[in-house]
Design a protein around this motif. Sequence first.
Motif, PDB file in Angstrom:
ATOM      1  N   ARG A 139      44.519  30.027  46.446  1.00 45.98           N
ATOM      2  CA  ARG A 139      44.068  30.813  47.594  1.00 45.98           C
ATOM      3  C   ARG A 139      43.799  29.952  48.824  1.00 45.98           C
ATOM      4  N   THR A 140      44.071  28.674  48.716  1.00 46.41           N
ATOM      5  CA  THR A 140      43.856  27.768  49.840  1.00 46.41           C
ATOM      6  C   THR A 140      45.122  26.953  50.079  1.00 46.41           C
ATOM      7  N   TYR A 165      47.420  34.483  50.411  1.00 46.84           N
ATOM      8  CA  TYR A 165      47.104  34.004  51.765  1.00 46.84           C
ATOM      9  C   TYR A 165      46.318  35.125  52.441  1.00 46.84           C
ATOM     10  N   ASP A 166      45.100  34.825  52.837  1.00 44.64           N
ATOM     11  CA  ASP A 166      44.225  35.840  53.424  1.00 44.64           C
ATOM     12  C   ASP A 166      44.027  36.964  52.399  1.00 44.64           C
ATOM     13  N   ASP A 167      44.657  38.130  52.626  1.00 48.79           N
ATOM     14  CA  ASP A 167      44.442  39.250  51.712  1.00 48.79           C
ATOM     15  C   ASP A 167      45.731  39.748  51.074  1.00 48.79           C
ATOM     16  N   GLY A 188      49.756  32.451  61.159  1.00 48.48           N
ATOM     17  CA  GLY A 188      48.880  32.618  60.008  1.00 48.48           C
ATOM     18  C   GLY A 188      49.344  33.662  59.027  1.00 48.48           C
ATOM     19  N   TYR A 189      50.657  33.894  58.960  1.00 47.19           N
ATOM     20  CA  TYR A 189      51.190  34.858  58.000  1.00 47.19           C
ATOM     21  C   TYR A 189      51.448  34.216  56.639  1.00 47.19           C
TER      22      TYR A 189
END
Length: 211
Positions: free
Chosen positions: A44-45, A123-125, A175-176
């Motif tokens: 997740r990072t 990535y993000d959600d 940031g996609y």
Amino acid sequence: MTSTPGPQQATTPARAASTAVRLAVAAALLAGTLALGVVFAGQRTASGFDAAAAGVVENWPALLLRVLVLPTEPPVVLAAMTLTALVCALRRRWAAAAFVLAAPALAVAVNTWLLKPAFGRVYDDHLAYPSGHTVSLVSVLTVLAVLARGATRAAVAATGAALTVLAGAGMVGLGYHYLTDVAGGAAFATATALALSAAPTVRRRRRGPAP
């Protein structure tokens, strides 16, 4: 007297070699996709590499980044697919028209319903690996390169590679996705299109009219 091989006989070994090369490249790219996915499964990072890549483009102008990702947007991809399939149909290249529609559809479906859930990289959600936008873009670009002939093929391939790099920069900058998501998507899309292009119905050229 010995008979001279006809055009169909003479080109058979070359076609077989070309098919073997395409399948080998497709297998290597698929293996790379799976290996990269295993490395980043469940993460997740950002990795150090992905963070460094993001640092290069994150301060680029937002308008420029949005322009760079335009080729990955569904309306653009669908328009390119439709136009290419229509041109093939008008030329009565029915197998090629089917290939134009089938390769991206298969690549996107397998990526969405199998690869992303299997690797579970977030990535993000959202599930991020492999990048779906990259898969849709690169599958179409690979189809165009496969259908091109001679020197045109090299030009199409080079243009497609440049578009992929620029679109990847845009997706990372906005940031996609992580850069490795883009790399995995490009590899998988290319592998899928190349594997389908090896099908006999796609490889067969149209013959001229009977005498």
